[in-house]
Design an enzyme around this catalytic site. Structure first.
Site, PDB file in Angstrom:
ATOM      1  N   SER A  18      -9.519  -1.547   7.246  1.00 33.96           N
ATOM      2  CA  SER A  18      -9.023  -1.334   5.881  1.00 33.96           C
ATOM      3  C   SER A  18      -8.305  -2.498   5.223  1.00 33.96           C
ATOM      4  O   SER A  18      -7.981  -2.432   4.039  1.00 33.96           O
ATOM      5  CB  SER A  18      -8.102  -0.123   5.845  1.00 33.96           C
ATOM      6  N   LYS A  46       0.846  -1.193   0.000  1.00 35.04           N
ATOM      7  CA  LYS A  46       0.000   0.000   0.000  1.00 35.04           C
ATOM      8  C   LYS A  46       0.881   1.243   0.000  1.00 35.04           C
ATOM      9  O   LYS A  46       1.923   1.261   0.674  1.00 35.04           O
ATOM     10  CB  LYS A  46      -0.874  -0.059   1.262  1.00 35.04           C
ATOM     11  N   SER A  75      -9.656   1.090   3.198  1.00 34.90           N
ATOM     12  CA  SER A  75      -8.892   1.949   2.328  1.00 34.90           C
ATOM     13  C   SER A  75      -7.781   1.260   1.536  1.00 34.90           C
ATOM     14  O   SER A  75      -7.212   1.864   0.632  1.00 34.90           O
ATOM     15  CB  SER A  75      -8.249   3.046   3.180  1.00 34.90           C
TER      16      SER A  75
HETATM   17  N1  GLN Z   1     -13.041   3.019   6.944  1.00 35.98           N
HETATM   18  C1  GLN Z   1     -12.314   3.437   8.091  1.00 35.98           C
HETATM   19  C2  GLN Z   1     -11.962   4.897   7.985  1.00 35.98           C
HETATM   20  O1  GLN Z   1     -12.298   5.468   7.020  1.00 35.98           O
HETATM   21  C3  GLN Z   1     -11.089   2.601   8.284  1.00 35.98           C
HETATM   22  C4  GLN Z   1      -9.952   2.997   7.453  1.00 35.98           C
HETATM   23  C5  GLN Z   1      -8.706   2.213   7.731  1.00 35.98           C
HETATM   24  O2  GLN Z   1      -8.749   1.153   8.359  1.00 35.98           O
HETATM   25  N2  GLN Z   1      -7.579   2.776   7.318  1.00 35.98           N
HETATM   26  O3  GLN Z   1     -11.359   5.456   8.831  1.00 35.98           O
END
Ligand code: GLN
Length: 478
Positions: free
Chosen positions: A177, A78, A153
């Protein structure tokens, strides 16, 4: 040659002399390049460095596969993990041209184990999102059906594996994520215990929640990845000294007598009927294989989304203060004063969702509101940890859906942040409590979209957690 989908398959080709790392990497890069216009999963393709690294292994691959667990394996990480000499954008304009001088520990460990980094994956800007529609560099598409989001994400990292480009990749999980995109794309995704994996070189979103973990097509490969990236790191004081067990040898598939807790709070309102059916069927399969199903309770589930979005945004507002046009990345042109430099740099550099979160977090931390929001959220967080402590007195792992629905359509929720946040209800709790959790595919909806079951373990109990996931995977593939 189609790229094999597991580490073992690639190693078999090497062992039989049927492929060289250069050939595997070349095929991988060709696929990545051919698919990137359609899927938009990659921000940087490190063609040259990957080819050089592969060529350097060609002659020694026979011996390397004996000693290095990821010898000659192409991987994707990532783009919020720093890679020396390779652009690291965090999916943000503010770091659009940032080239780090050092490599994140987790990535360094992959490379030391013989892995070859082929590309940096697209993501929601600074890992804020659940659909990978928040990247400054465009939306990522789900390879199962490109009208749908891949989840987020870590959408790009999930797509890299789900599209068959690489057998394994790394994502980061602050509130789901890794697990939610794994569920949306039909692959395995693991969030380790907080502290199991070093966060050094992972650009911080919410430091008390962030954790790096693997995507894979099988539990075995996820275990292989965890083995490599785990362990204490002197560069990250929150990384744990806990002993790292042999995760692979824990995969016996025997779960006789394993107590699987099922919390009714995670099967209530808002859960899609098809997801419920598939996850319940998966739990029944665990039972068939010898597990004992027990009811446990996570009574604070209704508060977790609120608590998470207070704590995560508060930490984000502090962490992202460093992007000020002075030290990293983008700087506005001709600032009139220091405050003008800050204001315009940040206005130009950050996208709408990141700005929303910085404002929310700053508000929650501001004097007068701190007690009512941030402090209260911290108190509920302590209660959540206690919920798990109680639940794990009665069971060894907990089973829930990973997400309340299968993947949704691109654009469906992008104008409704609250609807997007609510989709995180089953995943954020584990980050708040610091416990490990894995999403494993357990079927598909009638529209053909993948569904995942989430298995949750106690702190540092990944070996048992992964074995439960492995047992399910075996049972499910029969
Ligand atoms: N969907 C969650 C957020 O927007 C988790 C994102 C993540 O785990 N980086 O914060």
């Amino acid at each position: 040659m189609s790229t094999p989908l597991t580490i073992e398959e690639i190693h078999k080709l090497y062992a039989a002399g049927e492929a060289t790392p250069s050939e595997i990497v070349r095929t991988t890069l060709e696929k990545i390049e051919a698919d990137n216009e359609r899927l938009n999963a990659y921000l940087t393709i490190s063609k040259e460095s990957a080819s050089i690294a592969a060529a350097a292994m060609d002659n020694e691959i026979q011996s390397a596969i004996q000693t290095k667990p990821l010898a000659g394996i192409p991987v994707v990480v990532k783009d919020n993990m720093c890679t020396a000499g390779i652009r690291t954008t965090c999916g943000s304009r503010i770091l659009g041209n940032y080239v780090p001088p050092y490599t994140a520990t987790a990535v360094q460990k992959l490379q030391a184990a013989g892995a070859i980094l082929v590309a940096k994956a697209n993501l929601d800007e600074f890992a804020m999102g659940s659909s990978t529609e928040n990247s400054a560099f465009g939306t990522v598409r789900n390879p199962v059906n490109t009208d749908y989001v891949p989840g987020g994400s870590s959408g790009g990292s999930a797509v890299a594996v789900a599209a068959g480009h690489v057998p394994v990749s790394l994502g980061s999980d602050t509130g789901g994520s890794i697990r939610q995109p794994a569920s949306f794309c039909g692959i395995v995704g693991l969030k380790p215990t907080y502290g199991r994996v070093s966060r050094y070189g992972l650009v911080a979103y919410a430091s008390s929640l962030d954790q790096i973990g693997p995507f894979a097509t099988s539990v075995k490969d996820a275990a292989r990845m965890l083995q490599v990236i785990s362990g204490h790191d002197r560069h990250d004081s929150t990384s744990s000294n806990a002993q790292v067990p042999n995760f692979l040898s824990a995969l016996t598939g025997n779960i006789k007598g394993l107590r699987v807790g099922v919390p009714p709070e995670c099967f209530g309102e808002g859960l899609d009927a098809e997801v419920r059916t598939k996850v319940e069927a998966a739990i029944a399969k665990l039972k068939e294989r010898g597990a004992e199903i027990v009811e446990v309770h996570l009574p604070h589930t209704k508060y977790v989304v609120a608590v998470y979005y207070l704590i995560a945004t508060a930490e984000a507002s502090s962490n992202l203060a460093r992007f000020d046009g002075v030290r990293y990345g983008h700087r506005t042109e001709d600032p009139r004063s220091l405050s003008d430099l800050y204001r315009r740099t940040r206005d130009e550099g950050f996208g709408a969702e990141v700005k929303r979160r910085i404002m929310l977090g700053t508000f929650a931390l501001s004097s007068g509101y701190y007690d009512a929001y941030y402090e209260k959220a911290q108190r509920v967080r302590a209660m959540l940890a206690n919920d798990f402590a109680e639940a794990f007195k009665k069971c060894d792992v907990i089973a829930t859906p990973t997400a309340p629905t299968p993947a949704f359509k691109i654009g469906e929720k992008s104008d409704d942040p609250l609807a997007m946040y609510l989709g995180d209800i089953y995943t954020v709790t584990m980050n708040l409590a610091g416990v490990p959790a894995v999403s494993v595919p357990c079927g598909a909806s009638s529209a053909g979209l993948p569904i995942g079951i989430q298995l949750i373990g106690n702190h540092f109990d990944e070996a048992r957690l992964l074995n439960a996931a492995y047992a399910f995977e075996q049972e499910n593939s029969i």
